[in-house]
Design a protein around this motif. Structure first.
Motif, short mmCIF file in Angstrom:
data_model
loop_
_atom_site.label_atom_id
_atom_site.label_comp_id
_atom_site.label_asym_id
_atom_site.label_seq_id
_atom_site.Cartn_x
_atom_site.Cartn_y
_atom_site.Cartn_z
N TYR A 58 54.99 73.52 50.90
CA TYR A 58 55.64 73.08 51.89
C TYR A 58 54.70 72.27 52.94
O TYR A 58 53.54 72.27 52.73
CB TYR A 58 56.12 74.23 52.77
CG TYR A 58 57.42 75.10 52.15
CD1 TYR A 58 58.61 74.80 52.02
CD2 TYR A 58 56.99 76.56 51.46
CE1 TYR A 58 59.48 75.52 51.20
CE2 TYR A 58 57.92 77.16 50.99
CZ TYR A 58 59.12 76.80 50.86
OH TYR A 58 60.00 77.35 50.17
N ASP A 59 55.25 71.57 53.99
CA ASP A 59 54.32 70.63 54.46
C ASP A 59 54.72 71.14 56.07
O ASP A 59 55.65 71.56 56.46
CB ASP A 59 54.48 69.27 54.23
CG ASP A 59 56.11 68.80 54.29
OD1 ASP A 59 56.68 69.00 55.46
OD2 ASP A 59 56.61 68.41 53.40
N ASN A 65 61.08 71.90 61.11
CA ASN A 65 62.25 72.12 60.82
C ASN A 65 62.85 73.42 60.25
O ASN A 65 64.09 73.54 60.19
CB ASN A 65 62.85 71.00 59.62
CG ASN A 65 62.69 69.70 60.03
OD1 ASN A 65 62.45 69.36 61.12
ND2 ASN A 65 62.68 68.79 59.12
N GLY A 66 61.85 74.33 60.16
CA GLY A 66 62.24 75.71 60.16
C GLY A 66 62.57 76.08 58.67
O GLY A 66 63.19 76.97 58.18
N ASP A 67 62.23 74.88 57.67
CA ASP A 67 62.65 75.20 56.26
C ASP A 67 61.57 76.15 55.50
O ASP A 67 61.84 76.64 54.54
CB ASP A 67 62.46 73.92 55.28
CG ASP A 67 63.39 72.56 55.95
OD1 ASP A 67 64.27 73.21 56.43
OD2 ASP A 67 63.06 71.65 55.90
N GLN A 72 53.87 80.22 54.91
CA GLN A 72 53.92 79.62 53.58
C GLN A 72 53.39 78.21 53.28
O GLN A 72 53.10 77.82 52.40
CB GLN A 72 55.48 79.37 53.69
CG GLN A 72 56.16 80.81 53.55
CD GLN A 72 57.68 80.61 53.48
OE1 GLN A 72 58.29 80.08 54.51
NE2 GLN A 72 58.35 80.89 52.64
N ALA A 73 53.28 77.45 54.54
CA ALA A 73 52.70 75.91 54.44
C ALA A 73 51.30 75.99 54.58
O ALA A 73 50.69 74.79 53.67
CB ALA A 73 53.47 75.05 55.55
#
Lengths: 269, 85
Positions: A58-59, A65-67, A72-73
């Motif tokens: 993830y970036d 954006n809350g993705d 996690q990123a």
């Protein structure tokens, strides 16, 4: 309280990402929990210089954006304790970095880290302005070359007026000069601006001078921040810069022509 | 530029040329950046007024705004052409 540091320059290709990688690694080596954030949306490269490109899931924009959440990123560096990388997104959407989104992510990082190093993209567009906006301090990377010096002056102007710090009426954030790709041989011949020349023109404090060095390309080839190459001139110069950044008083090295004999080359110096 | 001047000007080191060029352009850009919006127009108008009386170059007029604490000083420099005997 975390300190946010922007590494910026205006001009591209002068060594912002190399510097961001080196400085953040150095800060972590000194025992400070450090996150280094790539603001170059669309042209991610910090991951490569840090050697973590294959671990990007993830970036930055995903987090905004809350993705994904920050945990996690963030990519944990396997070599240095307390060092984490937040990669840039490869999206082509230039407006992906919103002021609110960046602020939210930086606030969250500030809870976990001592230092947040923001690797600015070149230019004076959104990504560069966002990288600088929340900063407490700036490192202005400059090559001893006319276009780079002029762009650095431009950036110093932006640091004086377009940061949150400035908008709150607190004036410019402290900015220090990091002169990279310095070649004392060419300075002596009168073919290159000297560190004094650049300082005189830009009128800022000097954080460090990084000599032109083969070690930088070798380090980026390998995905190892050059500061970890402790035997190289550039690595040592970055270590000095980090020490100065942390308040230590260190003399500047690599400003004069090094005459290394065979003996020196064999056994180091 | 004649033949001898050509060789003489070659003697100036390129770093020195770079420094001088940078000092000029950076100073000019700072005025535009830090100064009030009206400075460029003010400069233009002053230039036009001077040109009513003396023929001067575009860059003969330079305006600098300096801050010293609460005090602002507007410095105006006009380079007049050399007197011909």
């Amino acid at each position: 309280m975390a300190k946010i540091v922007v590494v910026t320059s205006g001009k591209g290709g002068v060594g912002k990402t190399t510097t961001s990688a080196a400085i953040s690694t150095g800060l972590a080596q000194a025992g400070h929990r450090t996150a280094v954030v790539d603001f170059d949306v669309g042209l991610r490269n910090l991951d490569l210089i840090m050697g973590v490109e294959r671990r990007v899931v993830y970036d930055f924009v995903n987090v905004i954006n809350g993705d994904a959440n920050l945990k996690q990123a963030l990519i944990k560096d396997k070599r240095v304790e307390g060092l984490y990388v937040l990669p840039a997104s490869q999206t082509r959407d230039k407006d992906a970095l919103t002021t609110e989104g960046v602020e939210k992510v930086l606030n969250e990082l500030a809870e976990e880290f001592d230092y947040i190093v923001c690797d600015s993209p070149a230019g004076i567009e959104r990504g560069a302005l966002m990288a600088a906006y929340f900063a407490d301090e700036a490192i202005v990377v400059t090559n001893p070359e006319v276009s780079s010096v002029r762009d650095s002056d431009r950036i110093l102007g932006i640091l004086a007026s377009k940061t949150r710090h400035a908008e709150q009426g607190k004036g410019s954030i402290p900015g220090r000069l990091l002169l990279t790709r310095y070649s004392p041989e060419r300075v002596v011949k009168g073919e290159m601006l000297s560190v004094e020349d650049v300082q005189e023109i830009l009128a800022v404090d000097l954080l460090g001078v990084i000599p032109e060095s083969q070690a930088v390309l070798n380090a980026s080839n390998a995905g190892t921040p050059v500061i970890m190459d402790e035997n190289s001139d550039a690595g040592q110069a970055y270590q000095d810069a980090v020490a100065r950044f942390l308040g230590e008083d260190r003399e500047h090295r690599f400003l004069t022509v090094q005459k290394k004999g065979l003996f020196g080359r064999l056994f180091g110096s | 530029m004649n033949f001898f001047n050509y060789f003489r000007s070659q003697k100036k080191k390129s770093a020195q040329v770079a420094k001088e060029r940078l000092q000029v352009i950076v100073a000019r850009e700072r005025v535009h950046r830090d100064g009030p919006d009206y400075l460029p127009r003010l400069q233009e108008e002053i230039l036009n007024v001077i040109r009513k009386y003396v023929q001067v170059d575009e860059d003969a007029v330079s305006i600098q705004l300096e801050r010293d604490g609460d005090c602002e000083v507007l410095e105006l420099n006009v380079t007049l052409p050399e007197h011909r005997a």
